[in-house]
Design an enzyme around this catalytic site. Sequence first.
Site, mmCIF file in Angstrom:
data_model
loop_
_atom_site.group_PDB
_atom_site.id
_atom_site.type_symbol
_atom_site.label_atom_id
_atom_site.label_comp_id
_atom_site.label_asym_id
_atom_site.label_seq_id
_atom_site.Cartn_x
_atom_site.Cartn_y
_atom_site.Cartn_z
ATOM 1 N N GLN A 256 19.016 25.440 42.271
ATOM 2 C CA GLN A 256 19.982 24.757 43.367
ATOM 3 C C GLN A 256 20.852 23.720 42.780
ATOM 4 O O GLN A 256 21.324 22.658 43.797
ATOM 5 C CB GLN A 256 19.061 24.353 44.532
ATOM 6 C CG GLN A 256 18.413 25.467 45.203
ATOM 7 C CD GLN A 256 19.481 26.324 46.102
ATOM 8 O OE1 GLN A 256 20.679 25.832 46.344
ATOM 9 N NE2 GLN A 256 19.236 27.622 46.352
ATOM 10 N N SER A 257 21.282 23.974 41.590
ATOM 11 C CA SER A 257 22.368 22.837 41.276
ATOM 12 C C SER A 257 23.658 22.620 41.658
ATOM 13 O O SER A 257 24.332 23.620 42.242
ATOM 14 C CB SER A 257 22.256 23.081 39.579
ATOM 15 O OG SER A 257 23.473 22.459 39.196
#
Length: 333
Positions: free
Chosen positions: A75-76
């Site tokens: 989920q960068s």
Amino acid sequence: MLLSRFPRVSLAHLPTPLEYLPRLSKHLGGPDIHVKRDDCTGLGTGGNKTRKLEFLMADALKRKATVVITQGAVQSNHARQTAAAACKLGMKCELVFEKRVGDASEIYLNSGNVFLDHLFGAGIRDVRKGSDMNAEMEKVAAELREQGETPYIIPGGGSNPIGALGYVDCALELITQANRQDLVVDHVVHATGSAGTQAGLVVGLKAMSSNIPLTGIGVNAPKPDQEAKVYKLACETAEFLGAPGIVQREDVVANCDYVGPGYGVPTDAMNEAVLLLARLEGLLFDPVYSGKGLAGMIDLVGKGYFAGAKNVVFVHTGGSAGLFAYRDRLRTD
């Protein structure tokens, strides 16, 4: 300090607002809290990495790259902004994701930032937790070179001396805004992870002789490791700017008491802080970075950490798209 010496492309909506939070300030009963709205940088829903990418993508273009490669957790926020920047500049983007969060749900793996990565057309490659991410990116680069592409590798979080220039610039911007608002800033707080944001702010604040203390709220590493990482990058950034020696070890302060069970793992304090700001100020903070940073600042206010301070500025690093990936793990009442 002339940042105009360095290649830069326009990606962000700047300057981002510097806003007073009256309801939060009253609720906490401590210093006046202000927020530097780097969630409003605009690109791909915004966030702090866009400032770094203005310098990193310019360097990529200078080197005639056709594709950028970067890495991060699934989920960068950085990956999402890099993918958006590549689209804006007509380049390809390849993302290498480390599965850092155990027992990840389908929601986590496919919504939020990941959905946006797909929307931006980025290539995605998953690797196991603990992988050598630099080596993994080099593998992708080698593969792309064989296909006739010219790859450019961006480190995780955009955190190298080139990327940190974005937060040297942010420090200058913040001081300019404070001066125009007749605001005396007594302390700056933000979430710190890959180190580029804190390193850039440290260098910028020192270069301006601001005497404003900065506290990073850690989101992944123990305090000694985090401070060492930030200090190293701050020194490299200062030297890159032509101002070696302006940063001292005591300028780098990280409080890593609010990480909880681990990177990307929700905590009750983070959840409460996210709810509080949503209900008091209509602001959204993410579960991984800004939410934990906010929880740390709120707790420190209660402990008297800012005693004697009148005005504290929290640098909001964005990431609200990540809320959707955690919707099955966050309390909303």
